[in-house]
Design an enzyme around this catalytic site. Structure first.
Site, PDB file in Angstrom:
ATOM      1  CD  GLU A 225       7.932  -8.182  -1.303  1.00  0.00           C
ATOM      2  OE1 GLU A 225       7.332  -7.587  -1.337  1.00  0.00           O
ATOM      3  OE2 GLU A 225       8.928  -8.803  -1.475  1.00  0.00           O
ATOM      4  CG  ASN A 309       8.059 -11.347  -4.354  1.00  0.00           C
ATOM      5  OD1 ASN A 309       7.679 -10.138  -4.789  1.00  0.00           O
ATOM      6  ND2 ASN A 309       8.284 -11.846  -3.352  1.00  0.00           N
ATOM      7  CG  ASP A 351      11.844  -8.823  -4.148  1.00  0.00           C
ATOM      8  OD1 ASP A 351      10.538  -9.914  -4.241  1.00  0.00           O
ATOM      9  OD2 ASP A 351      12.220  -8.181  -3.818  1.00  0.00           O
TER      10      ASP A 351
END
Lengths: 624, 184
Positions: A225, A309, A351
């Site tokens: 992220e 991801n 994700d």
């Protein structure tokens, strides 16, 4: 008078009129959706009507009653042969001792037990406690404090958790949030070495439990992220020097892809796919860490781990398959060379990291014994894969799915549903599983006595709108507004017993919240797990009957372990202390009025603060 | 006649020039950042009964709907939303509640953005221009109802995930503030 006619209706009548309109409207919507395509179909897992135990015939590592690695053994079974505590005696299970970590963040680590000493790693500031199991009440032997920088808390996407340590040859190995791997003498608690292998200013952090294989400490980075460039590193267990680094993206030489790389499926073959399956330079900030579990097969001399991801979540920013994200690598632990790779979620849209555990088993598949790995993925399917070559043998749903329509076993490709593909400026509803997947990091267990895999998992869907996002090193790189909520059934989690041969659920226990704890299976035919409202459960491994439970002080997201004490008795240990991504609303004191808080998890967890508060505490149980 | 025309033209021209007076954009807001930062304290405890007043801050941004709306855009573009979500928090603390760890006054929030804070808040010094930082400050204050309703943003075009800033009730700030409530 005419004008006031509507307001004159009682408010109850008006609201029922409104309900009728809504029902009619939704009926029209569902009708048109049905007539359009298969898109709005929801896939549910199949259940076994007449489950018969299928005792495991493969070999398992010998068990010495200790717990030295995160998953107990290299095959990651989280199974113990101890059976003093069993379906008959478990009703007498009593609390033996406790230990407070003094921290109110998420406690996800498995305690280790070696040489009558228990080792506990805390969330940030990542203290390592050694408890003397040979003394009454297990007093503290020593504490090791690595003092990670407080700023590292700002690059931990999903609470400042740590998933535990590994023991090898007299040393304890684990990672700190600020990107250091440490080696501590198991007897004295003195630091042997400490190596910095990442940089928080690039968004890199470490939360995973390392695995030590043949003198190498295997460590994977977190930060999908934060626009990191993902990697797995091997550190020399004696010196702490980096022996090899395998990037997830980039040129073949960086990914350690060479002549030995033979993926099973055509789409994974080709030169420099780690660059070519991305827009120019996007692979440099493409996420895809390796923050989950590592398994090891000594016979094949292969390690197996999943990649995370791709970033950002806004998939319009990265057209292409985004290799080698959201897949699994088999590598040679000595050199790091890639042997095969398979991508669960090509060009991941939701994700769906692929970092979940890989349980190495030898299972009878269509009449012959195959060396497989069992992998419950975030995308909602339990994969059974031939671990010698990466061929997918089966992929069956274990939670409600709307984002895909199955896995094509000929090509190995996930069948995405076009209508559910997120794009910028478009709000999509009813995406199942949600971003943390049908199952996140919380590891499963396998019992050879029942042949079942025990999967703690989520039962969530989400709405999502992608937005464009700027890359600023050291800050989040996400680009999506997400709101999660319970999947059909009105509960957020389940604890399921899965038959990996039949590809069906043997039994399942719903829970109000996602089951965010790990699982433990024992030869006493018991399975242990915890819930986010603080209950620690022992259930019958064959039928799923709840045989014993204990209410701990905080929600449980830790991993239960069992061991034989110096007195010859069997003990069961669990860290309680809510937090993690699912428990961020409590651990971080988030505001439930914003359902997109904690990357959308708050939407599904708005009522968690009514059930639990934070606070890390070890609980250890035994029979009187 | 010609003189009249010239006169009238001159008057009209002057009037037109007057009409050109627009809302001013302050690219170098006053007081300067150094003065703001020097007047901010991150403690509510003042030894020797020596209270310190609210930190200096330009007023314009708190009163301009335009500035607040710019702040909302920048809040996303500088990835503030990556950690603080749409105000509810995540990696960082929520900003739509009334608990202010490092203070709720505009000068406090400005200083937090520029200096960073030890437990994970990055320092945006030399990254965000001063006037933009003040716009973000104004938007952050609108999240918990600290700005007038006619200044705070209404519902956005994006995915509805929380009540609009405009409808947030005023919440008395707690924690470290520049104006601690006096004892009664």
């Amino acid at each position: 008078m005419k004008v006031s006619a509507l307001p004159a209706l009682s408010s109850r009548l008006r609201s029922s009129a409104l309900v009728v309109v809504i029902v009619l409207a939704s009926a029209c919507l569902s009708f048109s959706a049905d007539s359009k395509s298969r898109a709005s179909k929801m896939i549910f897992p199949a259940s076994e009507t007449n489950y018969q135990p299928r005792p495991y015939t493969g070999k398992l590592e010998p068990d010495d009653g200790q717990w030295m690695r995160p998953a107990k053994d290299y095959a990651s079974t989280r199974y113990s042969t101890l059976n003093q505590i069993n379906t008959e005696t478990v009703k007498n299970l009593k609390l033996e001792f406790t230990f407070s970590t003094g921290l109110a963040r998420g406690h996800e680590a498995a305690p280790l037990v070696v040489n009558n000493t228990m080792y506990i790693v805390t969330p940030w500031p990542n203290n390592l406690y050694a408890l003397d199991l040979a003394q009454p009440g297990a007093p503290m032997k020593w504490v090791y404090q690595p003092m990670p920088t407080p700023a590292s808390q700002g690059v931990a996407c999903c609470d400042v958790v740590n998933r535990g340590a590994s023991y090898d040859n007299g040393k304890i190995y684990y990672n700190t949030l600020d990107d250091q791997t440490v080696c501590v003498d198991a007897k004295s608690g003195k630091q042997v070495w400490k190596t910095r292998i990442g940089d928080i200013n690039k968004g890199e952090s470490l939360t995973m439990a390392p695995l030590v294989v043949k003198g190498k400490v295997l460590v994977g980075v977190s930060g999908g992220e934060f626009g990191i460039r993902g990697w797995l590193k091997a550190l020399d267990a004696n010196s702490g020097q980096v022996a090899w680094t395998a990037y997830t993206t980039g040129l073949d030489k960086d990914v350690l892809i060479g002549p030995r790389f033979k993926p099973f499926y055509a789409q994974d073959r080709g030169q420099d796919l780690g660059v070519k399956t991305w827009p120019p330079d996007a692979w440099k900030i493409g996420g895809a860490g390796a923050w989950g579990w590592v398994s090891y097969d000594p016979d094949l001399n292969l390690i197996f781990y999943g990649t995370a991801n791709p970033g950002p979540w806004d998939s319009d920013a990265r057209p292409g398959a985004n290799k080698f994200s959201a897949g699994i690598f088999a590598r040679d632990p000595d050199t790091g060379e890639a042997i095969w790779y398979y991508q669960f979620s090509p060009h991941d849209l939701f994700d769906y990291d692929a970092v979940n555990e890989n349980i190495l088993l030898d299972l009878p598949i269509e009449g012959r014994t195959r060396k497989v790995l069992v992998h419950p993925d975030r995308n909602g399917y339990v994969y059974v894969i031939d671990r010698t070559n990466g061929e997918v043998l089966s992929a069956n749903p274990f939670a409600p799915i709307t984002t895909s329509a199955g896995v094509d076993l000929k090509t190995g490709l996930l069948q995405y549903v076009e209508e559910k593909e997120p794009h910028r400026g478009k709000v999509l509803r009813g995406l199942c599983p949600s971003a943390p997947g049908a199952k996140d990091w919380q590891p499963s267990a396998f019992s050879p006595r029942t042949g079942l895999v025990y999967i703690p998992h989520n039962h969530l869907c989400m709405d999502e709108e992608d937005v464009s996002v700027n890359y600023i090193a050291g800050t989040p790189y996400v680009g999506a507004n997400v709101v999660m909520y319970d999947a059909p059934g009105g509960h957020g989690g389940e604890f399921s017993a899965w038959d990996p041969v039949a590809g069906k659920i043997a039994w399942t226990i719903p829970d109000h919240f996602p089951v965010w704890s790990g699982a433990l299976a024992t030869a006493g035919d018991l399975v242990f797990y915890g819930t986010m409202d603080g209950w620690f459960h022992a259930v019958d491994a064959r039928q799923g009957h709840d045989l014993w439970k204990f209410k701990t002080g905080s929600g449980i997201i830790g991993q239960p372990v069992t061991y034989k004490g110096p007195d010859g008795k069997q003990y069961v240990a669990i860290l309680s202390g809510v937090g993690g991504w699912a428990g961020a609303i409590v651990a971080g004191g988030l505001d439930p009025r914003d359902k997109s808080a904690a990357l959308g998890f708050v939407g599904a967890m708005q009522d968690l603060p009514k059930y639990t508060t934070g606070g890390g505490m070890l609980y250890v149980f035994s029979l009187p | 006649m010609q003189t009249d025309l010239a006169l009238w033209s001159a008057v009209a021209g002057m009037l037109m020039l007057l009409a050109c007076s627009r809302e001013e954009r302050q690219f170098r807001p006053s007081p300067p950042a150094s003065e703001v930062i020097n007047s901010v304290q991150v403690s509510g405890l003042n030894p020797g009964a020596n209270p310190v007043g609210a930190p200096a801050a330009p007023e314009y941004y708190q009163e301009s709907a335009y500035a607040v709306s710019q702040g909302k855009t920048l809040f996303n573009e500088y990835n503030c939303s990556g950690c603080h979500a749409n105000g509810g928090g995540g990696i960082g603390p929520p900003l739509m509640d009334n608990y202010w760890i490092y203070g709720s006054e505009p000068g406090n929030i400005f200083t937090t953005i520029i200096q960073g804070r030890p437990n994970g808040m990055p320092s945006f010094r030399n990254r965000i221009p001063e006037f933009q930082a003040w716009e973000i400050v104004a938007y952050v204050r609108s999240l918990s109802g600290l700005l007038p309703k006619d200044v705070a943003p209404s519902r956005s075009d994006q995915f509805y995930v929380k009540p609009p800033e405009q409808s947030m009730p005023y919440q008395v700030p707690t924690g470290i503030t520049g104006k601690p409530e006096p004892p009664k």
